[in-house]
Design a protein around this motif. Sequence first.
Motif, short mmCIF file in Angstrom:
data_model
loop_
_atom_site.label_atom_id
_atom_site.label_comp_id
_atom_site.label_asym_id
_atom_site.label_seq_id
_atom_site.Cartn_x
_atom_site.Cartn_y
_atom_site.Cartn_z
N UNK A 264 21.42 19.34 24.94
CA UNK A 264 21.83 19.94 26.21
C UNK A 264 23.22 19.45 26.61
N UNK A 265 23.61 18.28 26.14
CA UNK A 265 24.92 17.72 26.50
C UNK A 265 26.06 18.36 25.71
N UNK A 266 25.73 19.15 24.71
CA UNK A 266 26.74 19.90 23.95
C UNK A 266 26.76 21.31 24.51
N UNK A 267 27.70 21.59 25.42
CA UNK A 267 27.65 22.84 26.14
C UNK A 267 28.97 23.60 26.16
N UNK A 268 29.04 24.53 27.10
CA UNK A 268 30.11 25.53 27.15
C UNK A 268 30.79 25.56 28.50
N UNK A 269 32.12 25.67 28.48
CA UNK A 269 32.88 26.12 29.64
C UNK A 269 33.03 27.62 29.46
N UNK A 270 32.38 28.40 30.30
CA UNK A 270 32.48 29.85 30.20
C UNK A 270 33.80 30.29 30.83
N UNK A 271 34.75 30.67 29.99
CA UNK A 271 36.03 31.17 30.50
C UNK A 271 36.06 32.68 30.27
N UNK A 272 35.89 33.43 31.34
CA UNK A 272 35.82 34.88 31.22
C UNK A 272 37.15 35.49 30.78
N UNK A 298 35.11 29.17 34.32
CA UNK A 298 36.46 29.62 34.68
C UNK A 298 36.37 31.12 34.87
N UNK A 299 36.59 31.60 36.07
CA UNK A 299 36.46 33.03 36.33
C UNK A 299 37.83 33.65 36.57
N UNK A 300 38.22 34.53 35.69
CA UNK A 300 39.44 35.32 35.81
C UNK A 300 39.26 36.58 34.99
N UNK A 301 40.21 37.47 35.10
CA UNK A 301 40.10 38.76 34.42
C UNK A 301 41.38 39.07 33.67
N UNK A 302 41.25 39.87 32.62
CA UNK A 302 42.41 40.29 31.83
C UNK A 302 42.35 41.79 31.60
N UNK A 303 43.52 42.34 31.34
CA UNK A 303 43.65 43.75 30.97
C UNK A 303 44.21 43.80 29.55
N UNK A 304 43.51 44.46 28.64
CA UNK A 304 43.89 44.49 27.23
C UNK A 304 44.62 45.78 26.89
N UNK A 305 45.43 45.71 25.82
CA UNK A 305 46.20 46.85 25.35
C UNK A 305 45.94 47.06 23.86
N UNK A 306 46.11 48.29 23.36
CA UNK A 306 45.72 48.59 21.97
C UNK A 306 46.43 47.77 20.90
N UNK A 312 47.05 38.95 32.58
CA UNK A 312 46.12 38.53 33.61
C UNK A 312 46.03 39.62 34.68
N UNK A 313 44.82 40.06 34.95
CA UNK A 313 44.59 41.03 36.02
C UNK A 313 44.11 40.29 37.26
N UNK A 314 44.04 41.00 38.39
CA UNK A 314 43.40 40.40 39.56
C UNK A 314 41.94 40.10 39.22
N UNK A 315 41.35 39.16 39.93
CA UNK A 315 40.04 38.65 39.54
C UNK A 315 38.95 39.72 39.51
N UNK A 316 39.04 40.72 40.36
CA UNK A 316 38.02 41.77 40.38
C UNK A 316 38.52 43.05 39.73
N UNK A 317 39.63 42.98 39.03
CA UNK A 317 40.13 44.12 38.27
C UNK A 317 40.05 43.78 36.79
N UNK A 318 40.79 44.46 35.94
CA UNK A 318 40.73 44.13 34.54
C UNK A 318 39.50 44.69 33.85
N UNK A 319 39.23 44.17 32.65
CA UNK A 319 38.22 44.77 31.77
C UNK A 319 36.83 44.16 31.88
N UNK A 320 36.70 43.03 32.54
CA UNK A 320 35.39 42.37 32.66
C UNK A 320 34.75 42.73 33.99
N UNK A 321 33.47 43.09 33.94
CA UNK A 321 32.70 43.38 35.15
C UNK A 321 32.35 42.04 35.80
N UNK A 322 33.19 41.60 36.74
CA UNK A 322 33.04 40.27 37.31
C UNK A 322 31.76 40.14 38.12
N UNK A 323 31.37 41.20 38.83
CA UNK A 323 30.14 41.14 39.62
C UNK A 323 28.93 40.95 38.69
#
Length: 393
Positions: A264-272, A298-306, A312-323
């Motif tokens: 359990x002590x070997x874990x993850x920092x979830x960086x969105x 770590x909660x943040x959002x990004x916008x990807x290109x082909x 870096x996108x605004x936290x509630x924008x970008x490609x990840x469904x933050x909610x």
Amino acid sequence: MKEGWRWYGSFDRISLPEIAQSGATDIVSSLHEIPYGEVWPRDVVAKMRATIEAEGFNWPIVESLPIHEQIKRGEGDLGQFFENYRQSMANLAAEGVKVICYNFMPLLDWTRTDLTAPVARGGSCLRFDAGKMAALEIYMLKRPGAEDDYGPEALEAARIWFDGSSEADRDLLMQSVMAGLPGAYDRYDIEGLRKGLELYEDIDKDALRANYKRFLDEVIPAAEELGISLAVHPDDPPRDILGLPRIVSTGDDIAWVLGAHESRNNGLTLCSGSLGANPANDIPAIAERFADKIHFAHLRNVRKFPDGSFEEAAHLEGDTDMAKLVAVLLTEEQRRKDEGRDDCDIVLRPDHGHELLSDADRKTHPGYPMIGRLRGLAELRGVIAGIKHERQN
């Protein structure tokens, strides 16, 4: 969830009293003045804790306790480096730190080509431009085989950018790529970067994994005894760069890390944001898959290109469904509470942020402005409150 804020200590242009106005309760910090591989003395750790607590904050998480490059390369007699790391862990645990965020990225930390890319309605953001990175590798660094790592669109953009660039443009690009090393003492020029890469010439993904497993085997038993958890930060960007292997870039990579030393002590920092730059990654699904091992978010959002670029996108924008992602974390917190675990509260921090309004005048660490992160934290706070309200009614 507990609200955290990254603070760079004496190197930070943002003060703790200013951070207090954000409403965050927990500070995430490090001892950036200590060279990699050396012991963090307990009295220095205690001084940092006292400074943070004097302003009314908790200090539950260190970000980060860096791993010496020789450990990553598996080079030479590493006994002293491992012993120093364990002693630093013990000194942190003795001062109440519960989680150590770290990464296993070779040579560089997070990498961007632009630190002040313009945002549509004003302000600026961090950006990784695949064309500029290709230009650095192919035309400036002249790395053999670099052309094979980029698609046609990025290769054409690299040629156009390089042909039109000045010496100042190229220097700025190099400075931007080096900006992700806030606590390191090494800042490479082109020749220095070439020499650094030469040390990794014979290290492929399998070799790096073997060196990583050795590190985990050396430190996780000590973490268990100390009651402290390690939480690996994903690669940023989540892809090989500069010919260096990256081994914490996907859900399957994370599964390997967490399985390399079962604890359990070997874990993850979830960086969105880091994981979100890989088009193949479904961030809420990854969070759900490894929820039990998430020690920090770590909660943040990004916008990807082909072409492989992202920004870096605004936290509630970008490609990840933050909610959707926040809902997974809240569900995991409740599960832990139902089990009676003492680590039920997950500390989040608004990771990165756009430079807005007077942020540009502060010249803070790239990606860590005051107002931009205030916006991000407020938005995340609203999402959390909304989900909790919906679940209660």
